[in-house]
Enzyme design. Structure first.
Site, PDB file in Angstrom:
ATOM      1  N   ASP A   1       0.829  -1.204   0.000  1.00 47.03           N
ATOM      2  CA  ASP A   1       0.000   0.000   0.000  1.00 47.03           C
ATOM      3  C   ASP A   1       0.864   1.256   0.000  1.00 47.03           C
ATOM      4  O   ASP A   1       1.659   1.463   0.917  1.00 47.03           O
ATOM      5  CB  ASP A   1      -0.894   0.014   1.253  1.00 47.03           C
ATOM      6  CG  ASP A   1      -1.844   1.195   1.248  1.00 47.03           C
ATOM      7  OD1 ASP A   1      -2.842   1.128   0.518  1.00 47.03           O
ATOM      8  OD2 ASP A   1      -1.565   2.187   1.952  1.00 47.03           O
TER       9      ASP A   1
ATOM     10  N   TYR B   1       2.206  10.093  -0.147  1.00 52.85           N
ATOM     11  CA  TYR B   1       3.246   9.601   0.760  1.00 52.85           C
ATOM     12  C   TYR B   1       4.657  10.017   0.285  1.00 52.85           C
ATOM     13  O   TYR B   1       5.596   9.981   1.064  1.00 52.85           O
ATOM     14  CB  TYR B   1       3.211   8.072   0.901  1.00 52.85           C
ATOM     15  CG  TYR B   1       1.947   7.495   1.505  1.00 52.85           C
ATOM     16  CD1 TYR B   1       0.975   8.307   2.071  1.00 52.85           C
ATOM     17  CD2 TYR B   1       1.729   6.131   1.508  1.00 52.85           C
ATOM     18  CE1 TYR B   1      -0.185   7.772   2.605  1.00 52.85           C
ATOM     19  CE2 TYR B   1       0.574   5.583   2.047  1.00 52.85           C
ATOM     20  CZ  TYR B   1      -0.390   6.414   2.597  1.00 52.85           C
ATOM     21  OH  TYR B   1      -1.536   5.870   3.119  1.00 52.85           O
TER      22      TYR B   1
ATOM     23  N   LYS C   1      -2.817   5.580  -4.504  1.00 58.57           N
ATOM     24  CA  LYS C   1      -4.019   6.396  -4.287  1.00 58.57           C
ATOM     25  C   LYS C   1      -3.865   7.776  -4.912  1.00 58.57           C
ATOM     26  O   LYS C   1      -2.769   8.349  -4.892  1.00 58.57           O
ATOM     27  CB  LYS C   1      -4.278   6.568  -2.784  1.00 58.57           C
ATOM     28  CG  LYS C   1      -4.192   5.299  -1.967  1.00 58.57           C
ATOM     29  CD  LYS C   1      -4.634   5.495  -0.531  1.00 58.57           C
ATOM     30  CE  LYS C   1      -4.203   4.337   0.353  1.00 58.57           C
ATOM     31  NZ  LYS C   1      -2.806   4.375   0.793  1.00 58.57           N
TER      32      LYS C   1
ATOM     33  N   HIS D   1      -8.057   8.746  -2.533  1.00 51.79           N
ATOM     34  CA  HIS D   1      -7.524   8.709  -1.166  1.00 51.79           C
ATOM     35  C   HIS D   1      -8.527   9.218  -0.118  1.00 51.79           C
ATOM     36  O   HIS D   1      -8.675   8.608   0.946  1.00 51.79           O
ATOM     37  CB  HIS D   1      -6.234   9.531  -1.106  1.00 51.79           C
ATOM     38  CG  HIS D   1      -5.321   9.137   0.004  1.00 51.79           C
ATOM     39  ND1 HIS D   1      -3.964   9.212  -0.093  1.00 51.79           N
ATOM     40  CD2 HIS D   1      -5.559   8.669   1.258  1.00 51.79           C
ATOM     41  CE1 HIS D   1      -3.409   8.796   1.045  1.00 51.79           C
ATOM     42  NE2 HIS D   1      -4.362   8.467   1.877  1.00 51.79           N
TER      43      HIS D   1
ATOM     44  N   SER E   1       5.392  -1.683   9.266  1.00 46.00           N
ATOM     45  CA  SER E   1       6.548  -1.780  10.155  1.00 46.00           C
ATOM     46  C   SER E   1       7.810  -1.636   9.326  1.00 46.00           C
ATOM     47  O   SER E   1       7.883  -2.103   8.200  1.00 46.00           O
ATOM     48  CB  SER E   1       6.586  -3.104  10.922  1.00 46.00           C
ATOM     49  OG  SER E   1       7.740  -3.103  11.758  1.00 46.00           O
TER      50      SER E   1
END
Ligand code: NAP
Length: 273
Positions: A44, A49, A74, A107, A229
């Site tokens: 994703d 981002y 997105k 988004h 993570s």
């Protein structure tokens, strides 16, 4: 080195995905390559981002076949609108270094801009042209999706929404499931180590960590969680939830945690560039 089995499927999607926010390009490249080697098959990212270049690099460096991965990105708020969305998608593919995206989402609805229906028409076109396999939305409320259906006749395949044990959105999840819209859960751990007596008691009962209990709860609700993570040992831990199950009593105990604990933006008012 592949040290875990590959994520099983939940419908058309892998049962657990891998989140990449807030990683920069360098971190995303390393983390995505590692996550794919560990067994994640859904990645994703999003234009906003700022790490699509790194995500694409990680994907190529992983050694995992492109066709085995559900690559998601997105459309950002500043690129909403029909022509703008087509241009935004082109830029996303250039940064990812691929001509095909498996899942492409709007988004945020940004109802104050009133451009999400035009954006949706652009995504429908991208799908018709074969440049995207599945089109969907993120952070959409029921009313936003009903409007898409009314005005275009096309329902999203996926709605990616904020979900964690203390923000479970049961009404929206039931409605999405009834429409056949797959649900992805963002911030599935509540943005950090899940804590509290209920999760810790269940973790002890099953010999797991609270994070694993939370992720197993998502999977059993029919949600595809997308934990993030940067640490390989946690990437493994978060994928290793397919050899135990929560019973009805466990699920009911987790349901008591639900409350008005939204951590991110409210879809009706959130502004995103
Ligand atoms: N559509 C949207 O509007 C939207 C909004 C927000 C996020 N997202 C997506 O959803 C993904 C996940 O959401 P998120 O990053 O906000 O929250 P999250 O996945 O619930 O939590 C991530 C945090 O938990 C830590 N963590 C991960 N595994 C852990 C474990 N097993 N035990 C203890 N701590 C652990 C991570 O630290 P380390 O990295 O140090 O392990 C990180 O600080 C994002 O990466 C992004 O792809 C989408």
């Amino acid at each position: 080195m592949n040290t875990a089995s590959t994520s099983p499927k939940q419908g058309a999607l892998p049962a657990i995905g891998f989140g990449t926010w807030p990683m920069d390009d360098a971190e995303a490249a390393t983390a995505v390559a590692e996550a794919l080697r560990i067994g994640y098959r859904l990645i994703d990212t999003a234009a906003i981002y700022g790490n699509e270049t790194g995500v694409g690099r990680g994907l190529r460096e992983s050694g995992v076949a492109r066709g085995d991965v559900v690559l998601t990105s997105k459309l950002r708020g500043a690129e909403q609108g029909y022509d703008e969305a087509l241009r935004g998608f082109d830029a996303t593919t250039r940064r990812l270094g691929t001509d095909h995206v498996d899942l492409y989402l709007i988004h945020w609805p940004l109802p104050m801009k009133d451009r999400y229906v035009d954006s949706w028409r652009a995504l429908i076109r991208l799908q018709q042209e074969g440049r995207v396999s599945m089109i969907g939305v993120s952070n959409f409320q029921q009313a936003h999706i009903e409007r898409l259906q009314r005005e275009t006749g096309v329902l999203p395949a996926v709605n990616q929404i904020e979900l964690h044990p203390d923000f479970a959105q049961p009404a929206l999840c039931s409605w999405l499931a009834a429409q056949g819209i797959a649900i992805e859960g963002w911030s599935p751990l509540g943005r950090g180590k899940p804590q509290g007596q209920v999760l810790e008691t269940l973790a002890a009962k099953h010999g797991r960590t609270p994070a694993q209990v939370a992720l197993r709860w998502h999977v059993q609700r029919g949600v595809v969680p997308i934990p993030k993570s940067s640490k390989p040992e946690r990437m493994r831990e978060n994928l290793d939830v397919f050899d135990f199950s929560l019973d009805a009593e466990d699920m009911a105990a987790i349901a008591t945690l639900d409350g008005d604990h939204r951590q991110g933006g409210d879809p009706d008012t959130h502004v995103e560039e």
